[in-house]
Design a protein around this motif. Structure first.
Motif, short mmCIF file in Angstrom:
data_model
loop_
_atom_site.label_atom_id
_atom_site.label_comp_id
_atom_site.label_asym_id
_atom_site.label_seq_id
_atom_site.Cartn_x
_atom_site.Cartn_y
_atom_site.Cartn_z
N ARG A 139 0.75 -1.09 0.12
CA ARG A 139 0.06 0.05 0.12
C ARG A 139 0.55 1.31 0.15
O ARG A 139 0.35 2.54 -0.72
N ARG A 140 2.45 1.02 0.56
CA ARG A 140 2.58 2.70 0.54
C ARG A 140 4.09 2.22 -0.67
O ARG A 140 3.68 3.82 -0.98
N TRP A 141 3.75 1.72 -1.35
CA TRP A 141 5.26 1.58 -2.27
C TRP A 141 4.41 1.12 -3.72
O TRP A 141 4.92 1.61 -5.17
N ILE A 142 3.14 1.38 -3.65
CA ILE A 142 2.31 1.07 -4.95
C ILE A 142 1.27 1.36 -5.46
O ILE A 142 0.69 1.04 -4.50
N LEU A 143 1.10 2.02 -6.13
CA LEU A 143 0.14 3.19 -6.56
C LEU A 143 -1.09 2.65 -6.80
O LEU A 143 -0.93 1.70 -7.26
N PRO A 144 -2.82 3.03 -6.42
CA PRO A 144 -3.50 2.88 -6.51
C PRO A 144 -4.11 2.39 -7.67
O PRO A 144 -3.36 2.96 -9.13
N GLY A 145 -4.37 1.57 -8.77
CA GLY A 145 -4.61 0.92 -10.69
C GLY A 145 -3.60 0.23 -10.68
O GLY A 145 -3.59 0.10 -11.98
N ILE B 238 -4.61 -9.49 -2.45
CA ILE B 238 -4.37 -8.19 -2.47
C ILE B 238 -5.33 -7.81 -3.23
O ILE B 238 -4.94 -5.96 -3.36
N GLU B 239 -5.87 -8.14 -4.31
CA GLU B 239 -6.76 -8.10 -5.41
C GLU B 239 -7.79 -6.94 -3.56
O GLU B 239 -9.03 -6.15 -4.23
N ASN B 240 -8.70 -7.97 -3.07
CA ASN B 240 -8.84 -6.81 -1.64
C ASN B 240 -7.95 -5.81 -0.88
O ASN B 240 -9.52 -5.06 -0.21
N ILE B 241 -7.18 -5.50 -1.52
CA ILE B 241 -6.95 -4.62 -0.05
C ILE B 241 -7.57 -3.13 -0.81
O ILE B 241 -7.63 -2.99 -1.61
N ALA B 242 -8.37 -2.10 0.52
CA ALA B 242 -8.62 -1.15 0.72
C ALA B 242 -9.86 -0.67 -0.61
O ALA B 242 -9.89 -0.55 -2.06
N ASN B 243 -10.67 -2.44 -0.87
CA ASN B 243 -11.06 -2.25 -1.72
C ASN B 243 -11.18 -2.10 -2.88
O ASN B 243 -11.73 -1.71 -4.06
N GLY B 244 -9.96 -2.93 -3.30
CA GLY B 244 -9.64 -4.09 -4.62
C GLY B 244 -9.10 -2.09 -5.70
O GLY B 244 -9.63 -1.80 -6.64
N ILE B 245 -8.59 -1.64 -4.96
CA ILE B 245 -7.85 -0.76 -5.33
C ILE B 245 -6.37 -1.23 -6.80
O ILE B 245 -5.86 -0.94 -7.28
N TYR B 246 -5.97 -2.63 -6.69
CA TYR B 246 -5.09 -3.45 -7.13
C TYR B 246 -6.33 -4.25 -8.33
O TYR B 246 -6.65 -4.98 -7.87
#
Length: 116
Positions: free
Chosen positions: A82-88, A102-110
């Motif tokens: 979350r700190r080093w890889i940008l959303p999207g 990973i796909e579920n972090i912060a409601n799917g930002i990756y």
């Protein structure tokens, strides 16, 4: 040793967030993995515990980040992602269990895929 010291200094003094969305609106691909580093040649010498390092590299630009971590659990690695890889970002991993969410972090930002 000299070139290693220079690389370490450059990475430490120029931290970069990776990934995000490119100029065409497509997700940038970032590959992530972790590895354990220690020094022991030819199976000789004193055993040392070593250090876990999380690494990420952005395809196309080869920008990277390396972070020493105490272990490779999801609780340790997810905040670093979350700190080093940008959303999207489209994250490519090796399928390690810590990356399963990973796909579920912060409601799917990756988005994510695993390579064999």
């Amino acid at each position: 040793m000299f070139i290693r010291d220079i690389c370490e200094t450059v990475i430490e003094n120029n931290p970069q967030e990776l990934g995000g969305i490119d100029e065409n609106g497509d997700p940038t691909c970032v590959e992530i993995d972790e590895s354990k580093f220690f020094h022991r040649k030819y199976h000789r010498g004193q055993w040392r515990e070593g250090h876990w390092v999380f690494g990420a590299i952005e395809r196309g630009t080869n920008r990277c980040c390396l972070i020493e971590v105490p272990d490779r659990t999801a609780a340790t690695l997810e905040p670093i992602v979350r700190r080093w890889i940008l959303p999207g970002t489209h994250i490519i991993s090796d399928g390690w269990a810590a990356y399963a969410n990973i796909e579920n972090i912060a409601n799917g930002i990756y988005t994510q895929c695993s390579y064999p």
